[in-house]
Scaffold this motif. Structure first.
Motif, short mmCIF file in Angstrom:
data_model
loop_
_atom_site.label_atom_id
_atom_site.label_comp_id
_atom_site.label_asym_id
_atom_site.label_seq_id
_atom_site.Cartn_x
_atom_site.Cartn_y
_atom_site.Cartn_z
N LEU A 1 5.71 -0.71 -13.33
CA LEU A 1 5.62 -1.11 -11.94
C LEU A 1 5.80 -2.62 -11.86
CD1 LEU A 1 4.98 -0.21 -8.98
CD2 LEU A 1 2.59 -0.80 -9.45
N ASN A 2 6.68 -3.06 -10.99
CA ASN A 2 6.97 -4.49 -10.85
C ASN A 2 7.34 -5.13 -12.20
OD1 ASN A 2 6.28 -4.30 -8.12
ND2 ASN A 2 4.13 -4.83 -8.52
N GLY A 3 8.05 -4.35 -13.00
CA GLY A 3 8.51 -4.87 -14.28
C GLY A 3 7.47 -4.91 -15.37
N GLU A 4 6.31 -4.32 -15.14
CA GLU A 4 5.24 -4.35 -16.14
C GLU A 4 4.75 -2.94 -16.42
OE1 GLU A 4 0.82 -6.40 -16.84
OE2 GLU A 4 2.00 -6.83 -15.05
N TYR A 5 4.50 -2.64 -17.70
CA TYR A 5 4.01 -1.32 -18.08
C TYR A 5 2.51 -1.23 -17.78
CZ TYR A 5 2.85 2.84 -20.77
OH TYR A 5 2.40 4.07 -21.16
N LEU A 6 2.10 -0.19 -17.06
CA LEU A 6 0.69 0.02 -16.73
C LEU A 6 0.10 1.01 -17.73
CD1 LEU A 6 1.04 0.40 -12.83
CD2 LEU A 6 0.50 -1.67 -14.14
N ASP B 1 -3.14 1.65 -17.98
CA ASP B 1 -4.31 2.32 -17.43
C ASP B 1 -4.34 2.10 -15.92
OD1 ASP B 1 -6.69 3.71 -17.24
OD2 ASP B 1 -7.66 2.64 -18.90
N SER B 2 -5.22 2.82 -15.26
CA SER B 2 -5.41 2.64 -13.82
C SER B 2 -6.12 1.31 -13.56
CB SER B 2 -6.21 3.80 -13.24
OG SER B 2 -7.43 3.97 -13.94
N TYR B 3 -6.20 0.92 -12.30
CA TYR B 3 -6.79 -0.37 -11.93
C TYR B 3 -8.22 -0.50 -12.45
CZ TYR B 3 -8.00 -4.33 -8.89
OH TYR B 3 -8.41 -5.55 -8.41
N ILE B 4 -8.97 0.59 -12.33
CA ILE B 4 -10.31 0.66 -12.92
C ILE B 4 -10.18 1.53 -14.16
CG2 ILE B 4 -12.73 1.27 -12.51
CD1 ILE B 4 -11.68 1.30 -9.41
N PRO B 5 -10.36 0.99 -15.36
CA PRO B 5 -10.06 1.72 -16.59
C PRO B 5 -10.71 3.10 -16.64
CG PRO B 5 -10.55 -0.57 -17.09
CD PRO B 5 -10.85 -0.38 -15.63
N GLY B 6 -9.88 4.11 -16.74
CA GLY B 6 -10.36 5.48 -16.89
C GLY B 6 -10.92 6.09 -15.63
N VAL B 7 -10.80 5.41 -14.51
CA VAL B 7 -11.36 5.91 -13.25
C VAL B 7 -10.24 6.05 -12.22
CG1 VAL B 7 -12.99 5.49 -11.36
CG2 VAL B 7 -13.59 4.79 -13.69
N LYS B 8 -10.17 7.21 -11.62
CA LYS B 8 -9.19 7.46 -10.57
C LYS B 8 -9.91 7.45 -9.22
CE LYS B 8 -5.27 10.56 -9.64
NZ LYS B 8 -4.60 11.80 -10.06
N LEU B 9 -9.39 6.69 -8.28
CA LEU B 9 -10.01 6.51 -6.97
C LEU B 9 -9.34 7.42 -5.95
CD1 LEU B 9 -12.22 4.65 -5.73
CD2 LEU B 9 -10.41 3.03 -5.17
N GLY B 10 -10.13 8.11 -5.14
CA GLY B 10 -9.58 9.03 -4.15
C GLY B 10 -10.38 9.03 -2.86
N MET B 11 -9.99 9.90 -1.94
CA MET B 11 -10.64 9.94 -0.64
C MET B 11 -10.68 11.36 -0.10
SD MET B 11 -9.60 7.88 2.89
CE MET B 11 -10.35 6.34 2.37
N LYS C 1 -1.23 -10.59 -9.71
CA LYS C 1 -0.40 -9.59 -10.37
C LYS C 1 -1.18 -8.33 -10.69
CE LYS C 1 3.16 -9.25 -13.93
NZ LYS C 1 3.87 -9.97 -15.02
N ALA C 2 -2.48 -8.50 -11.02
CA ALA C 2 -3.30 -7.35 -11.40
C ALA C 2 -3.45 -6.35 -10.26
CB ALA C 2 -4.68 -7.83 -11.86
N GLU C 3 -3.34 -6.83 -9.00
CA GLU C 3 -3.53 -5.94 -7.84
C GLU C 3 -2.30 -5.10 -7.53
OE1 GLU C 3 -6.83 -7.63 -8.40
OE2 GLU C 3 -5.22 -9.05 -7.91
N ARG C 4 -1.17 -5.36 -8.18
CA ARG C 4 -0.02 -4.46 -8.13
C ARG C 4 0.70 -4.47 -6.77
NH1 ARG C 4 -2.40 0.82 -11.42
NH2 ARG C 4 -3.26 -0.36 -13.18
#
Length: 709
Positions: A65-70, A72-82, A429-432
């Motif tokens: 994403l944006n030229g950088e390999y991700l 992990d998710s923004y919060i390591p090992g945690v998926k955020l949903g609603m 950059k960390a916020e993607r």
């Protein structure tokens, strides 16, 4: 932060179904209808999709994403949903939706299934309106549930005492009113009227703008409050008739999204409304094109500033209306309403009568795209939760991916107190999201920052000014003509267009001058009032009529020597002293509790009486101070005594329905006040007219006066 789920209240969907950290979402995707849910609310869709897009971006991993390999998710090992609830414009349904999301706080047994032990509930985003947010707060503050809004703007929410777990990523109305006044001065509008909805947002905005207009020497000649849910043609025509009586050109609308479009639609056929020129706030979606209408041409809209998020635009224009994600079951109806067409396979009303939708290319969608004002605040709301959870994970989980036990056991109130309200960051950059991290975006020239003050309000508000016009091409739509940043208003006047009475021809921006007879009447600032304050543990707020009404609105005239107002007031003070000094000491009537009194003179004005009581309750008035220097604590005001006549008492008795406090009448005799359904908090120390009339009839019968001429 564990929770359970129960049966749905209204329409629902889930975003990021495999998420381990859940935010509750409460939105009015639909308007209020006769059977709860009405037609689709087009003004909410971009913000909802922005939340969906932001959550997806935060959860991306194992890709570039944006030229950088991700990795992990923004919060390591945690998926955020609603988990989303659509409350369809009903405040009570918004509260019910929150209760449904948090059944563990309700009494009795519920048919609920526990969430996966690896899931936690963080708090809420929503509701969409100020009035719904205030009612929702009555539930969430009991249980320490974080409540973050991207669209509720009433200043009343700026109280950490009344709204202890509330935050908002959109600025309150106070700064917005500053911008409106600066704009009015810029375009030479010296004589105006205000229309506001009689709800939390409208009343709060009107209260904020009125003293600002006075300070700027702009004459507010009339303010008209309207029912926030009555958008009938008769009501709109009546409103327009009242406006025409004022001889003003400029009108400010401070109200909800129910009345605004109905008002413009009715004005289309009103014989004289073309004279009026309008300023709106956020009650109209910037996506609105007003098909088959001329009247909206030239209106101005002042809204919270929003950076263009290019990545979201890419997402929006690439949505395939024929192949919608199940995370957004409402997009098809939105698309059909906006384009007045019917998608393949749709057979339900009202869309079944629409012509088939044409295929719109991505290029054409991009050409007509205008980012809604609540997209950026909605993204900020999601990232506020994400940043807070990331910080909590960093401190509590010691680098371990996923939800560690300490994080799972963290209460929502502690999550709010130690992490959510402490959020302060600048997009990088960390916020993607490169658009929000850019230094090159005019007129900001700096990345977006998110930080909240002690009341939960976002710091550093920015506003944009839009004009509905056809410059530079022939398509009428909202176009940005200015900004308000760092206290400076900049308008590109060459882009501003207003139109004549028929809305066919461009004219020089019409002034709104005072009439030849002068600038009057002008409402001015709210009046300062004399008062008497006697301190006590519990305070009774009383209203008496000691002076006549003044020549100017909310002002007092000569001392009233013809009525009993002064005697009534002295009787009230005498009774207080008797209760405190005599009964308490000799009969132990109140067990050591001292009764205090706060006395106002309404100067025979129901508007002034209502205003004075409301300002004390809202902590908006400087606290009255007793003769010995003791300031009033508004929380000690528990009951009311009022007023001199029925006409003065009825509005105050209606106010009690909002305050939920008892009021005792001492002089009002109207039979109308005997209606306990309408006035459940009112009682009086004398008989009503109905009883008096029955007594007179009995007396006439007793005297054998059985006929009259």
């Amino acid at each position: 932060m564990k929770k359970q789920t129960c049966s749905n209240v209204g329409q629902t969907t889930v975003i990021q179904r495999e998420a381990t950290a859940i935010i509750g979402g409460i939105f009015d995707i639909h308007l209020l209808g006769t059977n709860r849910c009405g037609e689709i609310n087009t003004g909410q869709m971009q913000a909802f999709e922005a939340i969906r897009w932001a959550l997806d971006r935060l959860n991306k991993q194992g890709q570039i994403l944006n030229g950088e390999y991700l990795s992990d998710s923004y919060i390591p090992g945690v998926k955020l949903g609603m988990v989303v609830r659509d409350y369809c414009g009903s405040n009570s349904a918004a509260v019910a939706s929150a209760e449904d999301l948090f059944p563990q706080f309700q009494s009795g047994q519920r048919d609920c299934d526990a969430l996966n032990p690896e899931q936690v509930m963080l708090g809420l985003i929503g509701a969409s309106t100020s009035s719904a947010m205030m009612e929702l707060n009555s539930f969430t503050k009991q249980f320490g549930i974080p409540l973050l809004s991207f669209s509720a703007t009433t200043p009343k929410l700026s109280s950490s005492t009344e709204y202890p777990f509330f935050m908002r990523s959109v600025p309150p109305d106070g700064p917005l009113m500053d911008v409106i006044v600066k704009l009015l001065s810029e375009i030479d509008w010296d004589y105006i009227t205000v229309v506001y909805t009689d709800d939390a947002y409208g009343r709060g905005a009107y209260k904020e703008i009125r003293p600002r207009l006075d300070a700027a020497d702009i004459c507010l000649t009339k303010a008209i409050a309207i029912n926030p849910m009555d958008s009938s043609t008769d009501s709109m025509n009546n409103l327009l008739d009242q406006l025409m009586e004022t001889d003003t050109t400029g009108v400010i609308y401070l109200g909800n999204h129910v009345i605004a479009p109905a008002l413009l639609e009715t004005a289309e056929s009103h014989p004289s409304a073309g004279k009026l020129q309008w300023v709106f706030t956020d009650s109209l979606s910037l996506m609105s094109t007003f098909p088959n209408q001329k009247y909206p041409r030239g209106i101005l809209s002042i809204v919270p500033g929003a950076r263009k998020i290019t990545e979201f635009e890419d997402h929006w224009v690439r949505i395939d209306e024929n192949n919608i994600s199940d995370e957004n079951p409402w997009f098809k109806d939105f698309y059909m309403k906006m384009n007045q067409c019917r998608l393949p396979g749709v057979t339900y009303a009202p869309f079944n009568t629409y012509p088939a939708c044409e295929v719109i290319s991505e290029t054409k969608k991009r050409d007509s795209f205008l980012q809604d004002i609540f997209v950026e605040p909605a993204v900020h709301a999601v990232f506020t939760y994400a940043r807070a959870l990331r910080k909590a994970h960093e401190l509590l989980c010691s680098g371990q991916p996923g939800l560690c036990n300490q994080l799972k056991s963290l209460s929502m109130s502690d999550f709010y107190e130690f992490y959510l309200k402490e959020v302060s960051f600048t997009y990088g950059k960390a916020e993607r999201v490169e658009s929000l991290a850019s230094y090159g975006l005019e007129p900001y020239n700096a990345p977006a920052s998110v930080e909240y003050d002690a009341n939960g309000d976002i710091i550093g508000p920015v506003f944009d000014i839009y004009n509905f016009n056809n410059y530079p091409d022939d398509d009428y739509r909202f176009r940005k003509i200015g900004s308000y940043i760092n206290g400076q208003l900049e308008i590109i006047t060459t882009r501003l267009r207003m139109y004549d009475l028929s809305r066919d021809n461009i004219v020089t921006v019409p002034a709104s001058p005072c009439p030849s007879t002068g600038c009057r009447p002008c409402l001015g600032s709210t009046a300062s009032s004399q008062y008497m304050y006697l301190p006590g543990d519990v305070v009774i707020n009383s209203v008496f009529s000691v002076h006549h009404e003044g020549s100017n609105p909310l002002s007092c005239g000569m001392f009233d020597t013809t009525s009993s107002g002064m005697q009534f007031m002295e009787a009230f003070v005498y009774a207080l002293n008797r209760v405190n000094d005599d009964w308490r000491n000799t009969r132990n009537m109140l067990s050591g509790v001292k009764i205090g009194g706060l006395v106002f003179d309404d100067c025979r004005s129901s508007i002034l009486g209502t205003h004075l009581i409301s300002e004390v309750q809202r902590n908006a008035r400087m606290p009255p101070i007793s003769d010995n220097g003791v300031p009033l604590n508004a929380r000690t005001v528990e009951s009311y005594v009022a007023a001199h006549t029925s006409e003065l008492t009825i509005p105050l008795a209606e106010l009690m329905n909002e305050l939920r406090r008892p009021m005792v009448g001492y002089a009002a005799t109207s039979t109308e006040l005997s209606n306990k359904d309408r006035f459940p908090y009112f009682l009086r120390t004398l008989y009503g007219n109905d009883v008096s009339m029955r007594a007179i009839v009995l007396l006439l019968k007793k005297m054998d006066w059985t006929s009259s001429r």
